[in-house]
Design an enzyme around this catalytic site. Structure first.
Site, PDB file in Angstrom:
ATOM      1  CE1 TYR A   1      71.189  33.348  -5.905  1.00  0.00           C
ATOM      2  CE2 TYR A   1      68.951  33.416  -5.048  1.00  0.00           C
ATOM      3  CZ  TYR A   1      69.885  33.789  -5.999  1.00  0.00           C
ATOM      4  OH  TYR A   1      69.501  34.592  -7.050  1.00  0.00           O
TER       5      TYR A   1
HETATM    6  P1  NAD Z   1      71.695  31.791 -15.161  1.00  0.00           P
HETATM    7  O1  NAD Z   1      72.309  30.672 -14.394  1.00  0.00           O
HETATM    8  O2  NAD Z   1      70.939  31.466 -16.397  1.00  0.00           O
HETATM    9  O3  NAD Z   1      72.805  32.882 -15.517  1.00  0.00           O
HETATM   10  C1  NAD Z   1      73.951  33.092 -14.735  1.00  0.00           C
HETATM   11  C2  NAD Z   1      75.152  33.066 -15.668  1.00  0.00           C
HETATM   12  O4  NAD Z   1      76.309  33.314 -14.870  1.00  0.00           O
HETATM   13  C3  NAD Z   1      75.359  31.709 -16.346  1.00  0.00           C
HETATM   14  O5  NAD Z   1      75.491  31.863 -17.744  1.00  0.00           O
HETATM   15  C4  NAD Z   1      76.633  31.170 -15.711  1.00  0.00           C
HETATM   16  O6  NAD Z   1      77.392  30.378 -16.610  1.00  0.00           O
HETATM   17  C5  NAD Z   1      77.336  32.440 -15.279  1.00  0.00           C
HETATM   18  N1  NAD Z   1      78.254  32.210 -14.161  1.00  0.00           N
HETATM   19  C6  NAD Z   1      77.976  31.562 -13.001  1.00  0.00           C
HETATM   20  N2  NAD Z   1      79.077  31.531 -12.225  1.00  0.00           N
HETATM   21  C7  NAD Z   1      80.040  32.196 -12.894  1.00  0.00           C
HETATM   22  C8  NAD Z   1      81.397  32.499 -12.595  1.00  0.00           C
HETATM   23  N3  NAD Z   1      81.972  32.087 -11.459  1.00  0.00           N
HETATM   24  N4  NAD Z   1      82.098  33.210 -13.490  1.00  0.00           N
HETATM   25  C9  NAD Z   1      81.524  33.624 -14.656  1.00  0.00           C
HETATM   26  N5  NAD Z   1      80.246  33.351 -14.999  1.00  0.00           N
HETATM   27  C10 NAD Z   1      79.528  32.635 -14.114  1.00  0.00           C
HETATM   28  O7  NAD Z   1      70.791  32.567 -14.121  1.00  0.00           O
HETATM   29  P2  NAD Z   1      69.707  33.741 -14.337  1.00  0.00           P
HETATM   30  O8  NAD Z   1      68.414  33.195 -13.920  1.00  0.00           O
HETATM   31  O9  NAD Z   1      69.883  34.343 -15.674  1.00  0.00           O
HETATM   32  O10 NAD Z   1      70.196  34.767 -13.220  1.00  0.00           O
HETATM   33  C11 NAD Z   1      70.985  35.925 -13.517  1.00  0.00           C
HETATM   34  C12 NAD Z   1      71.206  36.698 -12.234  1.00  0.00           C
HETATM   35  O11 NAD Z   1      69.948  37.104 -11.681  1.00  0.00           O
HETATM   36  C13 NAD Z   1      71.908  35.903 -11.144  1.00  0.00           C
HETATM   37  O12 NAD Z   1      72.759  36.771 -10.444  1.00  0.00           O
HETATM   38  C14 NAD Z   1      70.772  35.459 -10.249  1.00  0.00           C
HETATM   39  O13 NAD Z   1      71.204  35.218  -8.940  1.00  0.00           O
HETATM   40  C15 NAD Z   1      69.845  36.646 -10.338  1.00  0.00           C
HETATM   41  N6  NAD Z   1      68.437  36.332 -10.056  1.00  0.00           N
HETATM   42  C16 NAD Z   1      67.729  35.546 -10.907  1.00  0.00           C
HETATM   43  C17 NAD Z   1      66.390  35.270 -10.622  1.00  0.00           C
HETATM   44  C18 NAD Z   1      65.540  34.415 -11.523  1.00  0.00           C
HETATM   45  O14 NAD Z   1      64.359  34.214 -11.194  1.00  0.00           O
HETATM   46  N7  NAD Z   1      66.048  33.900 -12.638  1.00  0.00           N
HETATM   47  C19 NAD Z   1      65.795  35.816  -9.465  1.00  0.00           C
HETATM   48  C20 NAD Z   1      66.564  36.611  -8.623  1.00  0.00           C
HETATM   49  C21 NAD Z   1      67.883  36.886  -8.939  1.00  0.00           C
END
Ligand code: NAD
Length: 320
Positions: free
Chosen positions: A154
Protein backbone atom coordinates in the site's frame (compact mmCIF):
# COMPACT_ATOMS: atom_id res chain seq x y z
CA UNK A 1 -11.34 30.23 -3.31
CA UNK A 2 -10.67 28.35 -6.54
CA UNK A 3 -12.57 29.10 -9.69
CA UNK A 4 -12.87 25.47 -10.74
CA UNK A 5 -16.27 24.90 -12.31
CA UNK A 6 -16.26 21.19 -13.14
CA UNK A 7 -14.61 18.92 -10.64
CA UNK A 8 -14.16 15.13 -10.74
CA UNK A 9 -13.90 13.46 -7.34
CA UNK A 10 -12.74 9.85 -7.52
CA UNK A 11 -13.65 7.75 -4.50
CA UNK A 12 -16.29 10.32 -3.60
CA UNK A 13 -18.54 7.71 -1.98
CA UNK A 14 -15.89 6.69 0.54
CA UNK A 15 -15.20 7.99 4.01
CA UNK A 16 -13.03 11.01 3.17
CA UNK A 17 -14.54 11.48 -0.30
CA UNK A 18 -18.09 11.86 0.95
CA UNK A 19 -17.02 14.56 3.42
CA UNK A 20 -15.21 16.37 0.60
CA UNK A 21 -18.44 16.11 -1.41
CA UNK A 22 -20.40 17.68 1.44
CA UNK A 23 -17.89 20.54 1.62
CA UNK A 24 -17.98 21.09 -2.15
CA UNK A 25 -21.73 21.65 -1.99
CA UNK A 26 -21.02 25.12 -0.66
CA UNK A 27 -19.11 25.95 -3.84
CA UNK A 28 -20.55 26.89 -7.15
CA UNK A 29 -19.20 23.91 -9.10
CA UNK A 30 -20.54 20.93 -11.01
CA UNK A 31 -19.21 17.83 -9.30
CA UNK A 32 -18.94 14.33 -10.71
CA UNK A 33 -18.11 11.32 -8.53
CA UNK A 34 -16.39 8.30 -10.05
CA UNK A 35 -16.51 5.39 -7.62
CA UNK A 36 -16.85 1.66 -8.22
CA UNK A 37 -18.64 1.19 -4.87
CA UNK A 38 -16.66 -2.01 -4.37
CA UNK A 39 -17.37 -4.36 -1.51
CA UNK A 40 -14.17 -3.83 0.50
CA UNK A 41 -16.80 -2.65 2.93
CA UNK A 42 -20.54 -2.48 2.39
CA UNK A 43 -21.54 -0.60 -0.79
CA UNK A 44 -24.74 0.29 1.09
CA UNK A 45 -22.62 2.37 3.49
CA UNK A 46 -21.02 4.15 0.52
CA UNK A 47 -24.43 4.92 -0.99
CA UNK A 48 -25.60 6.24 2.36
CA UNK A 49 -22.47 8.42 2.58
CA UNK A 50 -23.51 10.16 -0.65
CA UNK A 51 -27.24 10.27 0.00
CA UNK A 52 -27.37 13.96 0.92
CA UNK A 53 -25.53 14.96 -2.28
CA UNK A 54 -27.17 12.70 -4.83
CA UNK A 55 -29.58 15.26 -6.30
CA UNK A 56 -26.81 17.76 -6.87
CA UNK A 57 -24.06 15.64 -8.41
CA UNK A 58 -23.38 13.16 -11.18
CA UNK A 59 -22.48 9.71 -9.89
CA UNK A 60 -20.62 7.38 -12.24
CA UNK A 61 -20.24 3.85 -10.91
CA UNK A 62 -17.07 2.48 -12.39
CA UNK A 63 -13.43 1.62 -12.03
CA UNK A 64 -10.60 4.15 -12.39
CA UNK A 65 -8.63 1.43 -14.22
CA UNK A 66 -11.27 1.16 -16.96
CA UNK A 67 -9.59 3.06 -19.81
CA UNK A 68 -12.74 3.34 -21.98
CA UNK A 69 -14.83 4.60 -19.09
CA UNK A 70 -12.17 7.13 -18.12
CA UNK A 71 -11.99 8.44 -21.67
CA UNK A 72 -15.78 8.80 -21.89
CA UNK A 73 -16.03 10.39 -18.44
CA UNK A 74 -13.38 13.00 -19.23
CA UNK A 75 -14.77 13.70 -22.72
CA UNK A 76 -18.26 14.32 -21.34
CA UNK A 77 -17.27 15.96 -18.06
CA UNK A 78 -14.85 18.58 -19.42
CA UNK A 79 -13.34 18.83 -15.94
CA UNK A 80 -10.99 21.57 -14.87
CA UNK A 81 -9.86 19.80 -11.67
CA UNK A 82 -9.60 16.26 -10.27
CA UNK A 83 -9.60 15.34 -6.60
CA UNK A 84 -8.28 11.79 -6.70
CA UNK A 85 -9.20 9.89 -3.56
CA UNK A 86 -10.16 6.49 -4.99
CA UNK A 87 -7.84 3.76 -3.84
CA UNK A 88 -7.56 0.43 -2.18
CA UNK A 89 -6.76 1.77 1.27
CA UNK A 90 -5.08 0.16 4.25
CA UNK A 91 -1.70 -1.25 5.12
CA UNK A 92 -2.61 -4.70 6.43
CA UNK A 93 -5.03 -5.77 3.67
CA UNK A 94 -2.49 -4.75 1.04
CA UNK A 95 -0.44 -7.75 2.07
CA UNK A 96 -3.44 -10.02 1.38
CA UNK A 97 -3.82 -8.83 -2.22
CA UNK A 98 -0.83 -6.70 -3.23
CA UNK A 99 -1.61 -6.86 -6.95
CA UNK A 100 -5.08 -5.39 -6.46
CA UNK A 101 -3.59 -2.57 -4.39
CA UNK A 102 -0.87 -1.89 -6.87
CA UNK A 103 -3.08 -1.96 -9.94
CA UNK A 104 -5.80 0.23 -8.40
CA UNK A 105 -3.50 2.75 -6.80
CA UNK A 106 -0.78 2.95 -9.45
CA UNK A 107 -2.39 2.02 -12.78
CA UNK A 108 -5.59 3.81 -11.73
CA UNK A 109 -3.66 6.98 -10.92
CA UNK A 110 -1.72 6.75 -14.18
CA UNK A 111 -4.94 6.39 -16.21
CA UNK A 112 -6.36 9.53 -14.55
CA UNK A 113 -3.20 11.55 -15.13
CA UNK A 114 -3.11 10.44 -18.76
CA UNK A 115 -6.74 11.49 -19.15
CA UNK A 116 -5.87 14.86 -17.59
CA UNK A 117 -3.09 15.25 -20.15
CA UNK A 118 -5.31 14.30 -23.10
CA UNK A 119 -8.20 16.50 -22.01
CA UNK A 120 -6.26 19.54 -20.84
CA UNK A 121 -7.11 19.21 -17.12
CA UNK A 122 -4.51 21.26 -15.29
CA UNK A 123 -5.15 20.44 -11.65
CA UNK A 124 -5.02 17.31 -9.51
CA UNK A 125 -5.17 16.81 -5.76
CA UNK A 126 -3.93 13.31 -4.90
CA UNK A 127 -4.59 11.39 -1.68
CA UNK A 128 -1.28 10.01 -0.49
CA UNK A 129 -0.56 8.57 2.91
CA UNK A 130 1.66 8.86 5.97
CA UNK A 131 2.51 5.20 5.35
CA UNK A 132 5.07 6.34 2.74
CA UNK A 133 7.32 7.35 5.66
CA UNK A 134 7.52 3.66 6.59
CA UNK A 135 9.91 3.00 9.42
CA UNK A 136 11.32 6.50 9.31
CA UNK A 137 13.15 7.09 12.59
CA UNK A 138 13.20 10.88 12.48
CA UNK A 139 10.24 12.57 14.10
CA UNK A 140 8.12 14.43 13.39
CA UNK A 141 7.89 13.28 9.76
CA UNK A 142 8.61 16.10 7.33
CA UNK A 143 8.10 16.18 3.57
CA UNK A 144 11.86 16.66 3.11
CA UNK A 145 12.68 13.36 4.89
CA UNK A 146 14.33 10.68 2.77
CA UNK A 147 11.67 8.13 1.81
CA UNK A 148 13.27 4.74 1.26
CA UNK A 149 11.76 2.49 3.89
CA UNK A 150 8.14 1.78 3.04
CA UNK A 151 7.08 -1.56 4.44
CA UNK A 152 3.81 -2.40 2.69
CA UNK A 153 2.58 -2.67 -0.90
CA UNK A 154 0.00 0.00 0.00
CA UNK A 155 2.71 2.46 1.02
CA UNK A 156 4.76 1.65 -2.09
CA UNK A 157 1.69 2.20 -4.28
CA UNK A 158 1.07 5.63 -2.74
CA UNK A 159 4.70 6.59 -3.21
CA UNK A 160 4.44 5.58 -6.87
CA UNK A 161 1.29 7.69 -7.16
CA UNK A 162 3.18 10.71 -5.84
CA UNK A 163 5.98 10.14 -8.34
CA UNK A 164 3.54 9.85 -11.24
CA UNK A 165 1.99 13.15 -10.13
CA UNK A 166 5.47 14.72 -10.15
CA UNK A 167 6.09 13.39 -13.68
CA UNK A 168 2.89 14.89 -15.05
CA UNK A 169 3.31 18.14 -13.13
CA UNK A 170 6.77 18.87 -14.44
CA UNK A 171 6.44 17.44 -17.95
CA UNK A 172 2.78 18.08 -18.80
CA UNK A 173 2.06 21.14 -16.69
CA UNK A 174 -0.66 19.50 -14.58
CA UNK A 175 -0.45 21.20 -11.22
CA UNK A 176 -0.49 18.45 -8.56
CA UNK A 177 -0.73 18.58 -4.79
CA UNK A 178 -0.12 15.24 -3.06
CA UNK A 179 -1.52 15.16 0.46
CA UNK A 180 -0.06 12.71 2.94
CA UNK A 181 -3.01 11.97 5.23
CA UNK A 182 -2.22 10.76 8.75
CA UNK A 183 -4.76 8.25 10.17
CA UNK A 184 -8.08 9.93 9.51
CA UNK A 185 -11.11 9.36 11.73
CA UNK A 186 -14.57 10.74 12.36
CA UNK A 187 -18.14 10.02 11.23
CA UNK A 188 -18.32 7.53 8.31
CA UNK A 189 -14.83 6.23 9.08
CA UNK A 190 -14.05 3.03 7.20
CA UNK A 191 -15.42 0.17 9.32
CA UNK A 192 -12.13 -1.76 9.05
CA UNK A 193 -10.19 0.88 10.99
CA UNK A 194 -9.29 0.50 14.67
CA UNK A 195 -11.34 3.39 16.10
CA UNK A 196 -14.49 2.24 14.31
CA UNK A 197 -14.04 -1.36 15.47
CA UNK A 198 -13.15 -0.44 19.06
CA UNK A 199 -16.11 1.90 19.51
CA UNK A 200 -18.66 -0.52 18.07
CA UNK A 201 -17.31 -3.47 20.04
CA UNK A 202 -17.29 -1.53 23.28
CA UNK A 203 -20.83 -0.25 22.73
CA UNK A 204 -21.92 -3.86 22.12
CA UNK A 205 -19.98 -5.08 25.17
CA UNK A 206 -17.69 -7.22 23.00
CA UNK A 207 -13.94 -7.63 23.55
CA UNK A 208 -11.51 -5.73 21.34
CA UNK A 209 -8.36 -7.03 19.66
CA UNK A 210 -5.23 -5.03 20.38
CA UNK A 211 -2.26 -5.65 18.09
CA UNK A 212 1.12 -5.42 19.82
CA UNK A 213 1.76 -4.04 23.29
CA UNK A 214 -0.35 -0.89 22.89
CA UNK A 215 2.68 1.41 22.77
CA UNK A 216 2.59 2.05 19.02
CA UNK A 217 1.82 5.69 18.37
CA UNK A 218 -0.30 7.32 15.71
CA UNK A 219 -0.97 10.85 14.65
CA UNK A 220 -4.77 10.87 14.36
CA UNK A 221 -6.46 13.51 12.21
CA UNK A 222 -10.09 14.47 12.53
CA UNK A 223 -12.01 14.41 9.25
CA UNK A 224 -12.92 18.11 9.33
CA UNK A 225 -9.23 19.04 9.47
CA UNK A 226 -8.52 16.78 6.48
CA UNK A 227 -11.37 18.27 4.45
CA UNK A 228 -10.13 21.79 5.12
CA UNK A 229 -6.69 20.70 3.88
CA UNK A 230 -8.13 19.11 0.73
CA UNK A 231 -10.03 22.28 -0.17
CA UNK A 232 -6.95 24.40 0.50
CA UNK A 233 -4.95 22.12 -1.78
CA UNK A 234 -7.59 22.60 -4.47
CA UNK A 235 -7.31 26.36 -4.10
CA UNK A 236 -3.50 26.35 -4.01
CA UNK A 237 -2.03 27.21 -7.41
CA UNK A 238 1.32 28.86 -6.73
CA UNK A 239 3.75 26.05 -7.62
CA UNK A 240 3.59 23.12 -10.07
CA UNK A 241 4.05 20.29 -7.57
CA UNK A 242 3.88 19.90 -3.82
CA UNK A 243 3.77 17.10 -1.27
CA UNK A 244 2.10 18.19 1.94
CA UNK A 245 1.48 16.40 5.25
CA UNK A 246 -2.01 16.67 6.72
CA UNK A 247 -1.93 15.39 10.28
CA UNK A 248 -3.18 16.19 13.74
CA UNK A 249 0.43 16.98 14.66
CA UNK A 250 0.24 15.07 17.93
CA UNK A 251 0.78 11.42 18.84
CA UNK A 252 -1.41 9.04 20.80
CA UNK A 253 -0.45 5.55 21.93
CA UNK A 254 -2.84 2.73 21.17
CA UNK A 255 -3.41 2.30 24.91
CA UNK A 256 -4.29 6.00 25.29
CA UNK A 257 -6.62 5.75 22.31
CA UNK A 258 -8.40 2.84 23.99
CA UNK A 259 -8.65 4.88 27.23
CA UNK A 260 -10.17 7.84 25.34
CA UNK A 261 -12.73 5.50 23.79
CA UNK A 262 -13.49 3.88 27.18
CA UNK A 263 -14.08 7.36 28.61
CA UNK A 264 -16.44 8.42 25.81
CA UNK A 265 -18.36 5.14 25.73
CA UNK A 266 -18.41 4.82 29.53
CA UNK A 267 -17.21 1.18 29.59
CA UNK A 268 -13.96 -0.65 30.30
CA UNK A 269 -12.59 -2.64 27.38
CA UNK A 270 -11.91 -6.36 27.55
CA UNK A 271 -8.72 -6.70 25.52
CA UNK A 272 -7.61 -9.70 23.46
CA UNK A 273 -3.90 -9.36 22.79
CA UNK A 274 -2.68 -10.09 19.27
CA UNK A 275 0.82 -9.98 17.77
CA UNK A 276 2.05 -6.97 15.75
CA UNK A 277 0.81 -7.05 12.16
CA UNK A 278 3.16 -7.09 9.15
CA UNK A 279 3.45 -3.63 7.59
CA UNK A 280 2.32 -1.77 10.72
CA UNK A 281 4.77 0.97 11.62
CA UNK A 282 5.62 1.78 15.26
CA UNK A 283 4.98 5.51 14.97
CA UNK A 284 3.51 8.21 12.77
CA UNK A 285 3.83 11.88 13.59
CA UNK A 286 3.26 14.73 11.15
CA UNK A 287 5.25 17.90 10.91
CA UNK A 288 2.56 20.22 9.52
CA UNK A 289 4.74 23.31 9.15
CA UNK A 290 4.50 23.15 5.37
CA UNK A 291 0.69 22.82 5.39
CA UNK A 292 0.54 25.78 7.76
CA UNK A 293 2.82 27.86 5.52
CA UNK A 294 1.15 27.00 2.20
CA UNK A 295 -2.48 26.66 3.29
CA UNK A 296 -2.77 28.28 6.73
CA UNK A 297 -3.67 24.75 7.94
CA UNK A 298 -4.13 24.26 11.68
CA UNK A 299 -5.61 21.01 12.99
CA UNK A 300 -8.44 21.99 15.32
CA UNK A 301 -9.83 18.82 16.87
CA UNK A 302 -7.94 16.97 19.62
CA UNK A 303 -8.17 13.19 19.83
CA UNK A 304 -10.37 13.28 22.95
CA UNK A 305 -12.78 15.75 21.40
CA UNK A 306 -12.81 13.88 18.09
CA UNK A 307 -13.45 10.52 19.75
CA UNK A 308 -16.34 12.06 21.68
CA UNK A 309 -17.87 13.36 18.45
CA UNK A 310 -17.33 10.01 16.75
CA UNK A 311 -18.95 8.04 19.57
CA UNK A 312 -21.96 10.37 19.46
CA UNK A 313 -22.24 9.80 15.72
CA UNK A 314 -22.07 6.00 16.09
CA UNK A 315 -24.75 6.10 18.78
CA UNK A 316 -27.10 8.35 16.85
CA UNK A 317 -26.41 8.43 13.15
CA UNK A 318 -24.27 5.59 11.85
CA UNK A 319 -25.71 3.10 9.39
CA UNK A 320 -25.65 -0.39 10.98
P1 NAD B 1 -12.54 4.55 1.44
O1 NAD B 1 -12.27 3.12 1.12
O2 NAD B 1 -13.67 4.86 2.35
O3 NAD B 1 -12.73 5.38 0.09
C1 NAD B 1 -12.13 5.02 -1.13
C2 NAD B 1 -13.21 5.01 -2.19
O4 NAD B 1 -12.59 4.68 -3.43
C3 NAD B 1 -14.30 3.96 -1.94
O5 NAD B 1 -15.59 4.55 -2.00
C4 NAD B 1 -14.09 2.94 -3.05
O6 NAD B 1 -15.30 2.34 -3.47
C5 NAD B 1 -13.41 3.77 -4.12
N1 NAD B 1 -12.59 2.95 -5.02
C6 NAD B 1 -11.66 2.04 -4.65
N2 NAD B 1 -11.13 1.47 -5.75
C7 NAD B 1 -11.71 2.06 -6.81
C8 NAD B 1 -11.57 1.90 -8.22
N3 NAD B 1 -10.73 0.99 -8.74
N4 NAD B 1 -12.31 2.67 -9.03
C9 NAD B 1 -13.18 3.59 -8.51
N5 NAD B 1 -13.36 3.78 -7.18
C10 NAD B 1 -12.63 3.01 -6.36
O7 NAD B 1 -11.18 5.12 1.99
P2 NAD B 1 -10.84 6.53 2.70
O8 NAD B 1 -10.39 6.21 4.06
O9 NAD B 1 -11.93 7.48 2.46
O10 NAD B 1 -9.56 6.95 1.85
C11 NAD B 1 -9.62 7.91 0.78
C12 NAD B 1 -8.22 8.12 0.25
O11 NAD B 1 -7.36 8.61 1.29
C13 NAD B 1 -7.56 6.85 -0.27
O12 NAD B 1 -6.78 7.18 -1.39
C14 NAD B 1 -6.66 6.42 0.87
O13 NAD B 1 -5.58 5.65 0.43
C15 NAD B 1 -6.22 7.76 1.41
N6 NAD B 1 -5.82 7.73 2.83
C16 NAD B 1 -6.74 7.48 3.80
C17 NAD B 1 -6.33 7.47 5.13
C18 NAD B 1 -7.29 7.21 6.26
O14 NAD B 1 -6.84 7.21 7.42
N7 NAD B 1 -8.58 7.00 6.01
C19 NAD B 1 -4.97 7.72 5.45
C20 NAD B 1 -4.07 7.96 4.42
C21 NAD B 1 -4.51 7.99 3.11
Amino acid sequence: MSTFQRILVTGGAGFIGSHVMDALRGRNAQVTVLDDLNDYYSPAIKRANLAACLGAITLIEGDIRDADLIEKTFAEGRFDAVIHLAARAGVRPSWADPELYYSTNVLGTLRLLEACRRHGVKKMVFASSSSVYGINKKVPFAETDLIDRTISPYAASKLSGEQLCANYAYVHDIQCVCLRFFTVYGPRQRPDLAISKFVRHLLNDQPIERYGNGLTQRDYTYIEDIVSGVLSALDYTQTPFEIVNLGGSDTTTLNDLISAIELSVGRTARIIEQPDQPGDVPLTYADVTKARTLFGYTPKTSIREGIKKYVTWVKTGAPA
